[in-house]
Design a protein around this motif. Structure first.
Motif, short mmCIF file in Angstrom:
data_model
loop_
_atom_site.label_atom_id
_atom_site.label_comp_id
_atom_site.label_asym_id
_atom_site.label_seq_id
_atom_site.Cartn_x
_atom_site.Cartn_y
_atom_site.Cartn_z
N PHE A 188 -40.08 -2.15 11.76
CA PHE A 188 -40.01 -2.00 13.12
C PHE A 188 -38.54 -1.64 13.50
O PHE A 188 -38.19 0.01 13.75
CB PHE A 188 -40.44 -2.94 13.63
N ILE A 189 -37.29 -1.94 13.30
CA ILE A 189 -36.70 -1.59 13.41
C ILE A 189 -35.48 -0.83 12.31
O ILE A 189 -34.90 0.65 12.67
CB ILE A 189 -35.33 -2.28 13.30
N PHE A 200 -41.16 -11.57 9.82
CA PHE A 200 -39.84 -11.56 9.82
C PHE A 200 -39.76 -9.51 9.27
O PHE A 200 -39.18 -8.66 9.46
CB PHE A 200 -38.93 -11.78 9.14
N TYR A 228 -36.43 3.58 23.42
CA TYR A 228 -36.15 3.65 21.45
C TYR A 228 -35.25 2.53 21.78
O TYR A 228 -35.55 1.24 20.87
CB TYR A 228 -35.72 4.30 20.63
N PHE A 263 -46.66 -2.52 19.45
CA PHE A 263 -45.09 -1.93 18.91
C PHE A 263 -44.85 -1.09 18.14
O PHE A 263 -44.64 -0.23 17.31
CB PHE A 263 -44.22 -2.97 19.60
N ALA A 278 -37.24 -10.49 15.34
CA ALA A 278 -36.60 -9.94 13.63
C ALA A 278 -36.30 -11.69 13.08
O ALA A 278 -36.31 -12.66 13.20
CB ALA A 278 -36.79 -9.47 13.24
N PRO A 334 -37.20 7.97 13.34
CA PRO A 334 -38.19 7.59 14.44
C PRO A 334 -38.65 8.54 15.27
O PRO A 334 -39.39 7.65 15.90
CB PRO A 334 -36.61 7.57 15.76
N LEU A 375 -44.53 7.41 17.34
CA LEU A 375 -44.73 7.11 19.18
C LEU A 375 -45.45 8.88 19.89
O LEU A 375 -44.98 9.20 19.76
CB LEU A 375 -43.10 6.87 19.93
N ALA A 431 -38.81 -14.62 13.91
CA ALA A 431 -39.48 -14.58 12.77
C ALA A 431 -38.11 -15.81 11.48
O ALA A 431 -39.20 -16.54 10.53
CB ALA A 431 -40.28 -13.84 11.82
N PHE A 488 -41.46 -6.93 11.70
CA PHE A 488 -40.30 -6.78 13.31
C PHE A 488 -38.86 -5.55 12.07
O PHE A 488 -38.13 -4.72 12.58
CB PHE A 488 -39.99 -7.48 13.91
N VAL A 489 -38.26 -5.83 10.91
CA VAL A 489 -37.11 -5.48 10.28
C VAL A 489 -37.37 -3.90 9.87
O VAL A 489 -37.45 -2.92 10.19
CB VAL A 489 -37.10 -6.20 8.69
N LEU A 498 -46.63 -6.94 20.46
CA LEU A 498 -45.90 -6.63 19.61
C LEU A 498 -46.56 -6.00 18.19
O LEU A 498 -45.90 -5.66 18.27
CB LEU A 498 -45.03 -8.34 19.52
N ARG A 550 -27.06 3.56 19.00
CA ARG A 550 -27.89 4.98 18.72
C ARG A 550 -28.68 5.67 19.34
O ARG A 550 -28.69 6.85 19.43
CB ARG A 550 -27.80 5.58 17.07
N LEU A 551 -29.53 4.32 19.16
CA LEU A 551 -31.25 4.84 19.96
C LEU A 551 -30.77 5.24 21.35
O LEU A 551 -30.36 4.20 22.37
CB LEU A 551 -32.30 3.72 19.61
N LEU A 562 -37.54 2.89 14.13
CA LEU A 562 -36.89 3.87 14.82
C LEU A 562 -35.37 4.21 14.64
O LEU A 562 -34.92 5.08 15.07
CB LEU A 562 -36.83 2.84 15.62
N LEU A 563 -34.87 3.47 13.65
CA LEU A 563 -32.74 3.77 13.21
C LEU A 563 -33.30 5.06 12.35
O LEU A 563 -32.51 6.24 12.31
CB LEU A 563 -32.06 2.47 12.77
#
Lengths: 354, 250, 286
Positions: free
Chosen positions: C270-271, C264, A139, C225, A150, C278, C233, A153, C267-268, C222, A134-135, C274-275
């Motif tokens: 982070f995602i 972990f 993005y 980010f 992720a 954003p 952003l 990790a 970054f989770v 990273l 969707r991004l 974003l979803l």
């Protein structure tokens, strides 16, 4: 564009004498093109050449073929669909891990383990695709980096997968594949055939209605949807197809290396190198990633073994910088890549360079 | 009725772009949609074909609710449109652009059939000689025709044309109006947004007028042209408007 | 346990503002020209080496060295802009991503040849500061304060000075800014320079706290980010808050579970951001 042009118009529903076009004469006619011949010859020549010069040449060409496969799979998403993935290597690493685990812990044979690795990668892409496709633009690119990191990790924290140290195969395992030397050849041929399959898949996708939909998405996703392209579904399938092959290639790679560890499996730099290869050759073309991956590998080997010096620094020590400079020149001046550039120069070449 | 628009309202933040608009459209007709700049005409198109979710109201196309359907579903049901600001698929050829319409529109054709239809439609709109060129090499007038060709290739029941005449020279306008008539002769229903008055008045069976998102008039071209509110909406100054309309008619 | 928490929170905040400073450089560049600078990490590493060399070779106080690093960083940024970014600024995303990545390759390639990949550190101490249960190295405290000061200066620059307003205008709409006579190319080069200088200075501050190599920038890139996405952003002030959040995660998570879960979780998060958001945690809904 004048009124005269419109006199004697045929309404769309009648069948006027059709002009010749490259989509004519059925599916086989559409697929059998001079361009396909060039592609097949390139891959088959590479795989035979790599197999006929002993172990050293085989190793070099194994790497070339592997990267051709990986770059071509990335191209299905990047080149056709226009989604920039920085984390494509996650499928290589994840598939590799699952398959390696099956061999190492469950005692599976290489073949089913490879297929399992591919299926795992494809499933991962299916799940991810529904969420992150969707991004758009930057993005999406950022999200793919996040997913790779992720995943790395996560694997580090799973003792069953060996944690930060990964897993090492007992050398004895190669006995059932005819010894370590024979196992290397098996992996070479398996990788070569798989790479051929990736490239053929890439070609078929490009020539299909599915591929036309992907390219419409690449050019203008909203306009494509207005014309009826079911973008969410098409993008997800493109993602799944592009993930399947790296998953299998990963299992073969790590089986061959006899060990797997998180840093090697989810190497972000490797992932970006794949992008570089696709760009060098020409995104959205079938031949581009083949030449790009081959060219990049050969260049790197040449630089690594070069005795030249630049400003007192040996070229082999700064090969990364030289490759970077080359990349910059390509991006700035030939953004369509080598094949894209050739195609734009000559319509006659287009038939041969798909 | 091929299309029933009922109390459609679209609000962006505090701005009501389309306000309680209702109208019906009979099969085979050409409906002109006019109004001053910023009246909400394109927004109304976007509401009909699913680009914007409706704030209120409903759109019924051939007996089916369109509310909440994604644009590709709407296309699948047989509704095609062009864009006011052309959106060619630049790196595909002209023919491939049209094939996208044919392949993914109402008929869901295979590539072979889509090629044939694309070539026919391109001949119909006068782009057959440019079929093999990349779409970004066309000029604006040709790109407008390409928009139309893509929409036609889908073989829709209803076609939404968004200012396909704008930016064309008089000869091109005549050609395009001709083309629009021919499309109707094939039984395709059309709604066209247009600023070139004489063209839209000539070709339309009925005309509706939007001003500030509200439907202020509806009727035959003659009825609408005489409507005081319409004239005021257009120019604020009834006398000036009258004179300009006279000139257009003349 | 409570003391432990206080210590972790303090540590996290102190390093977090430095992370935030680095991310500010990345997010400023993105906000102004829609370019994700993939040379961000190596530029931070150059900042580390800048402070290191000023200290070991020139014998300068590291905080004085930072001034040199900032100036050189600004210059380097403008050179990178002119050489690698300007031509692709309106091209598809992939082009600017790859052109800045090519700069990354060049810095790492040459840096590895010149500096090797062995660890260095800046042996500079300001003693320790003790407040109740907390013992903080003086350099860390000064680094954090300095990072906050730079953030404040950046804010003043962007909102109170003419060039700063130019930058915001160009970020808002480059075409219109050009139409009203703002020299957009120069503003873009300056923004890239400032973004680069911020990254280099942040690298220099990190060098005072941790041992590093020329490759160390990658991990911080990273982190940047993640921070940039947390803060939204293109939102420099959001980046500071994002940095503090990241610092707190790094400080607090190890109190409750293994430290290896930190990336972990980062970054989770982070995602998910974003979803789901954003525009970042602090951005207005679009």
């Amino acid at each position: 564009m004048s009124a005269q042009n419109n006199s004697g118009l045929q309404p769309p529903n009648t069948s006027a004498a059709p002009a010749p076009s490259r989509f004519r004469s059925g599916m086989m006619g559409r697929l059998l093109t001079p361009g396909l011949v060039v592609i097949l010859v390139a891959i088959i020549a590479a795989m035979i050449y790599g197999a006929t010069g002993g172990a050293a040449r085989r190793e070099a060409w194994y790497t070339v073929l592997l990267f051709v496969g990986l770059a071509s799979s990335l191209n299905i998403l990047l080149g056709y669909t226009g989604y920039v993935s920085f984390g494509h290597i996650v499928f290589f690493g994840f598939g590799g891990y699952i398959g390696f685990f099956a061999i190492y812990q469950l005692g599976w044979n290489l073949l089913p383990a490879s297929l399992l690795g591919g299926a795992a990668a494809a499933l991962l892409a299916l799940g991810l695709g529904l969420a992150i496709l969707r991004l758009r633009g930057a993005y999406f690119a950022l999200a793919t980096i996040g997913i790779n990191e992720a995943m790395k990790a996560l694997v580090i924290n799973i003792p069953a997968l060996g944690g930060p140290n990964g897993m090492v195969l007992n050398f004895g395992i190669y006995a059932s594949y005819g010894g370590a030397a024979q196992a290397q050849w098996t992996v070479y041929w398996a990788t070569a055939v798989l790479t051929l399959m990736v490239v053929l898949t890439s070609y078929i996708v490009k020539k299909s209605k599915f591929g036309l939909g992907l390219m419409a998405i690449r050019e203008d996703e909203d306009a494509a949807e207005v014309m009826g392209v079911v973008a969410p579904r098409a993008k997800t399938w493109a993602y799944v197809i592009s993930a399947l092959f790296p998953g299998i290639l990963g299992v073969l790679f790590f089986f061959k290396a006899s060990n797997i560890e998180p840093a090697a499996a989810f190497n972000l730099n490797r992932s970006i190198e794949l992008l570089v290869m696709v760009m060098l050759g020409g995104q959205g073309t079938v031949l581009g990633p083949i030449l790009g991956a081959g060219g990049y590998q050969l260049l790197r080997t040449t630089l690594l073994t070069s005795d030249l010096a630049l400003f007192g620094l040996k070229i082999k020590d700064i090969q990364l910088a030289v490759a970077g400079l080359l990349l910059l020149i390509i991006v700035l001046f030939i953004p369509v890549g080598f094949i894209g550039w050739l195609r734009s120069r000559s319509t006659r070449l287009r038939r041969w360079l798909e | 009725m091929i299309l029933e628009v009922k109390n459609v309202t679209k609000v962006f933040g505090g701005l009501t772009a389309v306000n309680d608009v209702s109208f019906d459209l009979e099969e085979g007709q050409i409906l002109g949609l006019i109004g001053p700049n910023g009246a909400g005409k394109t927004t109304l198109f976007n509401c009909i074909n699913g680009i914007y979710p409706l704030t209120k109201g409903s759109v019924i196309f051939r007996g089916q609710q369109l509310n909440g359907l994604p644009t590709y579903k709407v296309a699948d049901l047989g509704l095609a449109r062009t864009h006011q600001i052309v959106r060619p698929l630049n790196e595909l050829t002209v023919r491939e652009n049209v094939m996208v319409g044919a392949c993914f529109g109402r008929k869901n054709m295979g590539l072979g059939q889509a090629t044939e239809v694309a070539d026919e439609v391109l001949a119909f709109v006068g782009l057959d000689k440019r079929a093999g060129l990349l779409a970004n090499s066309l000029n604006v007038a040709q790109k407008k025709r390409l928009e139309m060709a893509r929409a036609l290739a889908a073989q829709p029941y209803l076609l939404l044309l968004d200012e396909v005449l704008a930016g064309l020279n008089p000869t091109e306008v005549t050609g395009m109006v001709d083309t629009i008539r021919k499309i109707r002769e094939q039984g395709i229903t059309i709604i066209m947004i247009e600023h070139i008055m004489h063209a839209v008045m000539n070709v339309s069976d009925r005309v509706i007028v939007l001003n500030y998102g509200t439907l202020i008039a509806e009727g035959t071209p003659a009825e609408v042209q005489g409507n005081q509110e319409v004239i005021e909406a257009y120019l604020g100054d009834p006398d000036l408007a009258e004179r300009l309309l006279e000139e257009e008619r003349g | 346990m409570f003391d432990q928490l206080i210590v972790s929170v303090t540590d996290g905040m102190l390093i977090g503002v430095v992370y935030g400073l680095a991310a500010m450089g990345l997010t400023l560049i993105f906000g102004v020209m829609n370019v994700i600078n993939l040379a961000h990490g190596p530029i931070m590493a150059l900042g580390m080496f800048g402070v290191y060399l000023c200290y070991t070779v020139l014998g300068l106080n590291p905080f004085v060295g930072l001034i040199i690093v900032a100036v050189l960083g600004m210059l380097l940024g403008m050179i990178i802009y002119a050489g690698a970014v300007h031509r692709v600024i309106d091209a598809p995303h992939l082009s600017s991503l790859l052109s800045t990545f090519s700069v990354n390759m060049m810095i790492i390639g040459i840096g590895t040849a010149v500096f090797s990949t062995s660890f260095r550190n800046v042996n500079y101490s300001l003693g320790t500061v003790v407040i109740g249960p907390i013992t903080v190295p003086g350099t860390r405290l000064s680094s954090a304060i300095l990072a906050l000061m730079v953030t404040g200066l950046l804010y003043l620059f962007l909102y109170r000075t003419r060039p700063g307003k130019y930058i915001r205008a160009v970020a808002n709409n480059r075409t219109s800014a050009g139409l009203v006579g703002i020299p957009s190319t120069r503003v873009l080069a300056m923004s890239f320079g400032i973004g680069t200088a911020l990254a280099a200075v942040a690298g220099g501050l990190i060098a005072m706290a941790l041992p590093f190599t020329i490759l160390s920038g990658g991990a911080f890139e990273l982190k940047s980010f993640v921070i940039v996405v947390l803060g939204g952003l293109g939102n420099p002030i959001g980046a500071l808050l994002g940095g503090i959040i990241l610092g707190l995660i790094e400080g607090l998570v190890p109190v409750f579970t293994k430290v290896t879960w930190v990336p972990f979780i980062e970054f989770v998060l982070f995602i998910l951001i974003l979803l789901v958001r954003p525009q970042g945690l602090f951005g207005a809904k679009q």
